[in-house]
Scaffold this active site. Structure first.
Site, PDB file in Angstrom:
ATOM      1  N   LYS A  96     -20.304  -2.713   7.200  1.00 49.42           N
ATOM      2  CA  LYS A  96     -20.967  -2.040   6.073  1.00 49.42           C
ATOM      3  C   LYS A  96     -22.004  -1.039   6.562  1.00 49.42           C
ATOM      4  O   LYS A  96     -22.178   0.028   5.985  1.00 49.42           O
ATOM      5  CB  LYS A  96     -21.640  -3.084   5.157  1.00 49.42           C
ATOM      6  CG  LYS A  96     -20.647  -4.055   4.516  1.00 49.42           C
ATOM      7  CD  LYS A  96     -20.635  -3.927   3.013  1.00 49.42           C
ATOM      8  CE  LYS A  96     -19.502  -4.703   2.357  1.00 49.42           C
ATOM      9  NZ  LYS A  96     -19.713  -6.170   2.396  1.00 49.42           N
ATOM     10  N   LYS A 136      -0.246  -5.958   3.213  1.00 47.92           N
ATOM     11  CA  LYS A 136      -0.167  -6.739   1.987  1.00 47.92           C
ATOM     12  C   LYS A 136      -0.736  -5.995   0.790  1.00 47.92           C
ATOM     13  O   LYS A 136      -1.435  -4.987   0.945  1.00 47.92           O
ATOM     14  CB  LYS A 136      -0.856  -8.092   2.177  1.00 47.92           C
ATOM     15  CG  LYS A 136      -2.312  -8.013   2.548  1.00 47.92           C
ATOM     16  CD  LYS A 136      -2.873  -9.424   2.662  1.00 47.92           C
ATOM     17  CE  LYS A 136      -4.385  -9.346   2.747  1.00 47.92           C
ATOM     18  NZ  LYS A 136      -5.043 -10.628   2.712  1.00 47.92           N
ATOM     19  N   LYS A 169      -6.122  -3.435  -3.173  1.00 45.46           N
ATOM     20  CA  LYS A 169      -6.596  -2.608  -4.274  1.00 45.46           C
ATOM     21  C   LYS A 169      -6.382  -1.119  -4.032  1.00 45.46           C
ATOM     22  O   LYS A 169      -6.664  -0.302  -4.886  1.00 45.46           O
ATOM     23  CB  LYS A 169      -8.087  -2.860  -4.487  1.00 45.46           C
ATOM     24  CG  LYS A 169      -8.326  -4.190  -5.176  1.00 45.46           C
ATOM     25  CD  LYS A 169      -9.806  -4.443  -5.374  1.00 45.46           C
ATOM     26  CE  LYS A 169      -9.999  -5.838  -5.926  1.00 45.46           C
ATOM     27  NZ  LYS A 169     -11.295  -6.389  -5.606  1.00 45.46           N
TER      28      LYS A 169
END
Ligand code: TRP
Length: 329
Positions: A111, A194, A197
């Protein structure tokens, strides 16, 4: 009965990967464990969501989980910020969580790299809040993905450290709930990896039929097999994996044979896949629409869930404060 707890981020929508993956297992777990499912709205504040969107994000996720089969009669379903005991335990745990070890967590470093302008203290202590979520219910098992394993390790570390420092056996060390072979891995539509979003890769439970067809028809494939019984490229294999999840076994066999003798038309395969996905998701989408409008139902669910969660959390917090040395006058 063992306690299982799962935290859900309050951003985005549920997709087929969530539904056929972890959620299927959550639904089953409700009969076998004392389950707590909550929406981690405090955690999502680290990125400063706009106040106008904040509540609707929570409501959306709550609605989609209920529509998918989380049962408020069986489990405690609640919103993190409705349980102030979590925040109080978070303060206590912050005193035994060290800056160095928090800075070393992979998610934090990532982050910092991505958003160097917003390295706030809430981001640094994200794992401590998560530990408080878990420890406040003295949860034994936490279903987590790979990306959250390090955070769970931190929860174990803090549980151990608290118990040792204050000479108590208050917190059990929470273990990862591993679904093993029960966890269906749902691939995305963009050819590799996979379902998630990211744009063009996933199908949401609230997508309508037209959107589902459009997304599936755009899924990545290849030029088609030119040799009998050739090996499938990953994008095509992914479509077959999806087909296996949503379609009848004989349908899968039929397309597999068509692939093997090179007569397959990916357009037909996609049309079938889209139709079968719609068949699965239509009842859920209808429920999502119904529940989202039913404010009275949502209020009842949250009232009951908050009661259950606060009962469990306040009992733990009482013990924790006693251990630390708080006494009331
Ligand atoms: N950090 C988790 C995630 O990003 C969400 C979460 C918050 C959580 N608190 C939790 C998960 C407690 C499990 C237990 O997915």
């Amino acid at each position: 009965m063992e306690t299982v707890l799962s935290g859900i981020r309050s951003t985005g929508h549920l997709h087929l990967g969530n539904y056929f993956g972890a959620l299927r297992n959550y639904i089953k777990m409700q009969d076998e464990y004392n389950c707590f499912f909550f929406i981690a709205d405090l955690h999502s504040l680290t990125t400063h969501p706009h106040p106008d969107d904040f509540h609707s994000g929570v409501k959306t996720i709550l609605t989609e989980y209920l529509a998918s089969g989380l049962d408020p009669e069986k489990s405690a379903i609640f919103v993190q910020s409705d349980v102030p005991e979590i925040v109080e335990l978070y303060v206590l745990l912050n005193m035994i969580a060290y800056k160095g070890e928090l800075e070393r967590t992979a998610a934090f470093k990532e982050k910092v790299r991505k958003n160097p302008e917003n390295v706030n203290a809430g981001l640094l202590t994200y794992p401590v809040l998560m530990a408080a979520d878990i420890l406040v219910h003295r949860a034994n098992k936490v279903p987590v993905g790979k990306d959250q394993e390090q955070h769970l390790e931190m929860a174990r570390l803090l549980a151990r450290r608290f118990n040792n420092l204050y000479g108590v056996e208050l917190f059990p060390e929470p273990q990862a709930f591993n679904f093993g072979s029960d966890l269906v891995k749902v691939p995305g539509l963009d050819g590799s990896g996979k379902m998630g979003k990211s744009e063009g890769n996933g199908i949401y439970l609230f997508d309508d039929e037209k959107t589902i067809h459009k997304k599936v028809m755009k899924a990545v494939t290849d030029a088609g097999p030119v040799e009998q019984n050739s090996k499938m490229a990953e994008p095509v294999e992914n479509l077959f994996t999806l087909l296996k999840i949503v379609s009848a076994p004989e349908t899968v066999v039929q397309f597999k044979e068509a692939f093997n003798n090179c007569t397959i038309r990916y357009g037909d395969l996609k049309k079938q896949l889209a139709t079968d996905i719609c068949r699965h998701t239509l009842p859920i989408r209808e429920k999502i629409e119904e529940i989202y409008k039913d404010e009275a139902f949502l209020q009842r669910v949250i009232k009951r869930g908050t009661e259950k969660a606060r009962e469990s959390a306040s009992a733990t917090l009482y013990e924790a404060k006693k251990a630390v040395g708080f006494r009331s006058f």
